[in-house]
Design a protein around this motif. Structure first.
Motif, PDB file in Angstrom:
ATOM      1  N   PHE A  78       0.856  -1.196   0.000  1.00  0.00           N
ATOM      2  CA  PHE A  78       0.000   0.000   0.000  1.00  0.00           C
ATOM      3  C   PHE A  78       0.888   1.241   0.000  1.00  0.00           C
ATOM      4  O   PHE A  78       2.095   1.159   0.240  1.00  0.00           O
ATOM      5  CB  PHE A  78      -0.919   0.002   1.229  1.00  0.00           C
ATOM      6  CG  PHE A  78      -0.186   0.160   2.532  1.00  0.00           C
ATOM      7  CD1 PHE A  78       0.463  -0.930   3.114  1.00  0.00           C
ATOM      8  CD2 PHE A  78      -0.107   1.400   3.151  1.00  0.00           C
ATOM      9  CE1 PHE A  78       1.172  -0.774   4.297  1.00  0.00           C
ATOM     10  CE2 PHE A  78       0.606   1.553   4.343  1.00  0.00           C
ATOM     11  CZ  PHE A  78       1.238   0.464   4.919  1.00  0.00           C
ATOM     12  N   CYS A  79       0.279   2.392  -0.257  1.00  0.00           N
ATOM     13  CA  CYS A  79       1.032   3.644  -0.220  1.00  0.00           C
ATOM     14  C   CYS A  79       0.968   4.238   1.172  1.00  0.00           C
ATOM     15  O   CYS A  79      -0.111   4.475   1.696  1.00  0.00           O
ATOM     16  CB  CYS A  79       0.481   4.638  -1.239  1.00  0.00           C
ATOM     17  SG  CYS A  79       1.320   6.242  -1.112  1.00  0.00           S
ATOM     18  N   LYS A  80       2.143   4.495   1.752  1.00  0.00           N
ATOM     19  CA  LYS A  80       2.177   5.036   3.117  1.00  0.00           C
ATOM     20  C   LYS A  80       1.754   6.494   3.163  1.00  0.00           C
ATOM     21  O   LYS A  80       1.474   7.030   4.226  1.00  0.00           O
ATOM     22  CB  LYS A  80       3.565   4.874   3.721  1.00  0.00           C
ATOM     23  CG  LYS A  80       4.622   5.821   3.162  1.00  0.00           C
ATOM     24  CD  LYS A  80       5.934   5.635   3.887  1.00  0.00           C
ATOM     25  CE  LYS A  80       7.065   6.424   3.250  1.00  0.00           C
ATOM     26  NZ  LYS A  80       6.969   7.871   3.433  1.00  0.00           N
ATOM     27  N   GLU A  81       1.732   7.185   2.018  1.00  0.00           N
ATOM     28  CA  GLU A  81       1.336   8.593   2.001  1.00  0.00           C
ATOM     29  C   GLU A  81      -0.170   8.767   1.904  1.00  0.00           C
ATOM     30  O   GLU A  81      -0.769   9.529   2.646  1.00  0.00           O
ATOM     31  CB  GLU A  81       1.997   9.320   0.825  1.00  0.00           C
ATOM     32  CG  GLU A  81       3.516   9.284   0.846  1.00  0.00           C
ATOM     33  CD  GLU A  81       4.126  10.003   2.046  1.00  0.00           C
ATOM     34  OE1 GLU A  81       3.440  10.846   2.655  1.00  0.00           O
ATOM     35  OE2 GLU A  81       5.286   9.688   2.385  1.00  0.00           O
ATOM     36  N   CYS A  82      -0.791   8.076   0.967  1.00  0.00           N
ATOM     37  CA  CYS A  82      -2.222   8.301   0.729  1.00  0.00           C
ATOM     38  C   CYS A  82      -3.093   7.112   1.131  1.00  0.00           C
ATOM     39  O   CYS A  82      -4.316   7.222   1.131  1.00  0.00           O
ATOM     40  CB  CYS A  82      -2.477   8.671  -0.735  1.00  0.00           C
ATOM     41  SG  CYS A  82      -2.182   7.336  -1.906  1.00  0.00           S
TER      42      CYS A  82
END
Ligand SMILES: [Zn+2]
Ligand SMILES: [Zn+2]
Length: 136
Positions: A78-82
């Motif tokens: 997964f994306c840790k930012e969004c």
């Protein structure tokens, strides 16, 4: 998706914020929707997975990509930012899966079936047009 006799299909995709961008240079199988409790927890609702050969994955940008060890057998990317969910990766196979909503174009990918229907949430109906299995 572009396809001809000498070239593999190519798909592009990524997360919402752009910190993860990828290409899949090969065939992506039809997707399977999963109604199990774990998928609904992780994604906020039913999720969908389309398998492909892991050697076909090219990470164009991966500074946001994190792998969460779900179990001893499986990682979730997964994306840790969004927070966009992107991949599901069994530890010991050559296949992995992409969540097809992250692809820019889904080409000819169809929904092949829905699994763990017996565990589905009670807040929505099953789609009778999609083949149903109680487990995987
Ligand atoms: Zn992102
Ligand atoms: Zn599931």
């Amino acid at each position: 998706m572009a396809q001809n006799s000498t070239q593999k299909p190519t798909y592009q995709g990524g997360c919402h914020c752009g910190s993860v961008r990828f290409e899949i240079n090969g065939t992506i199988n039809d997707t399977v929707m999963c109604h199990c409790n774990l998928c609904r927890k992780l994604h906020g609702h039913v999720s969908s997975y389309a398998r492909f050969d892991r050697q076909d994955l090219e990470l164009v940008r991966d500074d946001g990509l994190r792998w969460y060890r779900l179990s001893e057998k499986t990682d979730r990317g997964f994306c840790k930012e969004c927070g966009t969910g992107l991949f599901w990766r069994p530890v010991r196979t050559e296949h992995m899966a992409v969540m097809p909503g992250t692809l820019d174009q889904t080409g000819g990918i169809r929904t092949a079936g829905q699994i763990f229907c017996a565990d589905k949430g009670d807040y929505y109906p099953l789609d009778p047009a999609i083949r149903q299995l109680d487990q995987s």
